[in-house]
Design a protein around this motif. Structure first.
Motif, PDB file in Angstrom:
ATOM      1  N   GLU A 181       0.810  -1.220   0.000  1.00 46.74           N
ATOM      2  CA  GLU A 181       0.000   0.000   0.000  1.00 46.74           C
ATOM      3  C   GLU A 181       0.849   1.278   0.000  1.00 46.74           C
ATOM      4  N   ASP A 182       2.152   1.157   0.273  1.00 55.79           N
ATOM      5  CA  ASP A 182       3.042   2.312   0.300  1.00 55.79           C
ATOM      6  C   ASP A 182       3.888   2.448  -0.971  1.00 55.79           C
ATOM      7  N   PHE A 183       3.703   1.544  -1.917  1.00 59.71           N
ATOM      8  CA  PHE A 183       4.542   1.543  -3.123  1.00 59.71           C
ATOM      9  C   PHE A 183       3.622   1.431  -4.326  1.00 59.71           C
ATOM     10  N   VAL A 184       3.286   2.557  -4.893  1.00 58.57           N
ATOM     11  CA  VAL A 184       2.368   2.609  -6.025  1.00 58.57           C
ATOM     12  C   VAL A 184       3.195   2.579  -7.309  1.00 58.57           C
ATOM     13  N   PHE A 185       2.905   1.613  -8.167  1.00 59.20           N
ATOM     14  CA  PHE A 185       3.612   1.519  -9.447  1.00 59.20           C
ATOM     15  C   PHE A 185       2.681   0.910 -10.481  1.00 59.20           C
ATOM     16  N   PRO A 186       3.033   1.067 -11.772  1.00 55.32           N
ATOM     17  CA  PRO A 186       2.146   0.601 -12.847  1.00 55.32           C
ATOM     18  C   PRO A 186       1.856  -0.895 -12.772  1.00 55.32           C
ATOM     19  N   GLY A 187       0.688  -1.259 -13.238  1.00 57.08           N
ATOM     20  CA  GLY A 187       0.244  -2.646 -13.206  1.00 57.08           C
ATOM     21  C   GLY A 187       1.027  -3.586 -14.092  1.00 57.08           C
ATOM     22  N   ASP A 188       1.840  -3.042 -15.019  1.00 51.99           N
ATOM     23  CA  ASP A 188       2.628  -3.932 -15.871  1.00 51.99           C
ATOM     24  C   ASP A 188       3.974  -4.290 -15.240  1.00 51.99           C
ATOM     25  N   ARG A 189       4.197  -3.872 -13.981  1.00 56.90           N
ATOM     26  CA  ARG A 189       5.385  -4.265 -13.232  1.00 56.90           C
ATOM     27  C   ARG A 189       4.983  -5.364 -12.260  1.00 56.90           C
ATOM     28  N   SER A 190       5.956  -6.198 -11.896  1.00 58.89           N
ATOM     29  CA  SER A 190       5.661  -7.307 -10.989  1.00 58.89           C
ATOM     30  C   SER A 190       5.996  -6.909  -9.549  1.00 58.89           C
ATOM     31  N   ALA A 191       5.780  -7.841  -8.645  1.00 60.25           N
ATOM     32  CA  ALA A 191       6.113  -7.626  -7.237  1.00 60.25           C
ATOM     33  C   ALA A 191       7.617  -7.464  -7.032  1.00 60.25           C
ATOM     34  N   HIS A 192       8.410  -7.734  -8.061  1.00 59.40           N
ATOM     35  CA  HIS A 192       9.868  -7.598  -7.973  1.00 59.40           C
ATOM     36  C   HIS A 192      10.356  -6.205  -8.386  1.00 59.40           C
ATOM     37  N   TYR A 193       9.434  -5.316  -8.691  1.00 56.49           N
ATOM     38  CA  TYR A 193       9.772  -3.976  -9.147  1.00 56.49           C
ATOM     39  C   TYR A 193      10.708  -3.279  -8.154  1.00 56.49           C
ATOM     40  N   LEU A 194      11.787  -2.709  -8.683  1.00 56.87           N
ATOM     41  CA  LEU A 194      12.787  -2.004  -7.882  1.00 56.87           C
ATOM     42  C   LEU A 194      13.062  -0.633  -8.481  1.00 56.87           C
ATOM     43  N   ILE A 195      13.352   0.314  -7.627  1.00 59.60           N
ATOM     44  CA  ILE A 195      13.881   1.607  -8.052  1.00 59.60           C
ATOM     45  C   ILE A 195      15.247   1.749  -7.396  1.00 59.60           C
ATOM     46  N   VAL A 196      16.266   2.036  -8.201  1.00 58.37           N
ATOM     47  CA  VAL A 196      17.623   2.234  -7.704  1.00 58.37           C
ATOM     48  C   VAL A 196      18.007   3.678  -8.008  1.00 58.37           C
ATOM     49  N   GLU A 197      18.245   4.461  -6.960  1.00 59.89           N
ATOM     50  CA  GLU A 197      18.654   5.860  -7.110  1.00 59.89           C
ATOM     51  C   GLU A 197      20.106   5.992  -6.682  1.00 59.89           C
ATOM     52  N   ILE A 198      20.906   6.568  -7.562  1.00 59.30           N
ATOM     53  CA  ILE A 198      22.330   6.742  -7.308  1.00 59.30           C
ATOM     54  C   ILE A 198      22.625   8.236  -7.255  1.00 59.30           C
ATOM     55  N   SER A 199      23.110   8.696  -6.117  1.00 64.90           N
ATOM     56  CA  SER A 199      23.560  10.080  -5.963  1.00 64.90           C
ATOM     57  C   SER A 199      25.080  10.054  -5.930  1.00 64.90           C
ATOM     58  N   CYS A 200      25.706  10.896  -6.747  1.00 61.54           N
ATOM     59  CA  CYS A 200      27.161  10.845  -6.821  1.00 61.54           C
ATOM     60  C   CYS A 200      27.753  12.207  -7.182  1.00 61.54           C
ATOM     61  N   PHE A 201      29.059  12.316  -6.966  1.00 59.53           N
ATOM     62  CA  PHE A 201      29.784  13.498  -7.416  1.00 59.53           C
ATOM     63  C   PHE A 201      29.667  13.595  -8.928  1.00 59.53           C
ATOM     64  N   GLU A 202      29.584  14.806  -9.442  1.00 62.30           N
ATOM     65  CA  GLU A 202      29.568  14.979 -10.892  1.00 62.30           C
ATOM     66  C   GLU A 202      30.958  14.729 -11.466  1.00 62.30           C
ATOM     67  N   GLY A 203      30.997  14.463 -12.769  1.00 59.83           N
ATOM     68  CA  GLY A 203      32.279  14.349 -13.449  1.00 59.83           C
ATOM     69  C   GLY A 203      32.468  13.094 -14.270  1.00 59.83           C
ATOM     70  N   ARG A 204      31.590  12.146 -14.156  1.00 57.11           N
ATOM     71  CA  ARG A 204      31.746  10.934 -14.951  1.00 57.11           C
ATOM     72  C   ARG A 204      31.148  11.139 -16.332  1.00 57.11           C
ATOM     73  N   SER A 205      31.715  10.469 -17.297  1.00 59.37           N
ATOM     74  CA  SER A 205      31.278  10.618 -18.686  1.00 59.37           C
ATOM     75  C   SER A 205      29.913   9.956 -18.895  1.00 59.37           C
ATOM     76  N   ALA A 206      29.251  10.371 -19.966  1.00 54.18           N
ATOM     77  CA  ALA A 206      27.986   9.733 -20.344  1.00 54.18           C
ATOM     78  C   ALA A 206      28.219   8.245 -20.599  1.00 54.18           C
ATOM     79  N   ALA A 207      29.340   7.911 -21.204  1.00 55.89           N
ATOM     80  CA  ALA A 207      29.647   6.501 -21.485  1.00 55.89           C
ATOM     81  C   ALA A 207      29.767   5.700 -20.193  1.00 55.89           C
TER      82      ALA A 207
END
Length: 129
Positions: free
Chosen positions: A49-75
């Motif tokens: 009830e605390d994790f609302v996500f689209p119905g086409d995702r399964s119970a394994h749905y994950l969100i990974v957020e990475i916060s980091c220093f700037e400076g890495r290339s797009a590649a």
């Protein structure tokens, strides 16, 4: 420097938490070249009830957020995202369709670490790759 937030259903995260942390960290070490001992992960174990996500995702749905220093290339960032999708699927059986990843970069002076701003912090690895 990188700090990671992982959001998912508690029933999904609990059995794989340690292994998922290892998987994510191995990608950061291999692609971003973070030192092995620099692991900053936080798991947000949510009830359905605390994790609302689209119905086409399964119970394994994950969100990974990475916060980091700037400076890495797009590649480098694209390589990290690709490695995360591949290893999470291989190591934990979670389809790429059920994983979302964001990378947020900020200048080092926007971080406060060990009593100083990040640009004053001596680190023993390169951020620019």
């Amino acid at each position: 420097m990188a700090q990671i937030k992982i959001y998912g259903l508690a029933q999904t995260l609990d059995p794989i938490r340690a292994g998922l942390s290892d998987t994510i960290h191995s990608c950061l070490v291999d692609i971003f070249r973070l030192p092995v001992d620099k692991r900053f992960h936080r798991f947000f174990r949510l009830q359905r009830e605390d994790f609302v996500f689209p119905g086409d995702r399964s119970a394994h749905y994950l969100i990974v957020e990475i916060s980091c220093f700037e400076g890495r290339s797009a590649a480098a960032k694209k390589a990290l995202i690709g490695a995360l999708f591949e290893r999470i699927k291989r190591n934990h059986g979670i389809a790429s369709h059920d994983v979302e990843i964001t990378i947020t970069e900020t200048p080092r002076w926007n971080w406060g670490i060990r009593g100083v701003s990040g640009d004053e912090l001596g680190i023993d690895y390169r951020v620019c790759i």
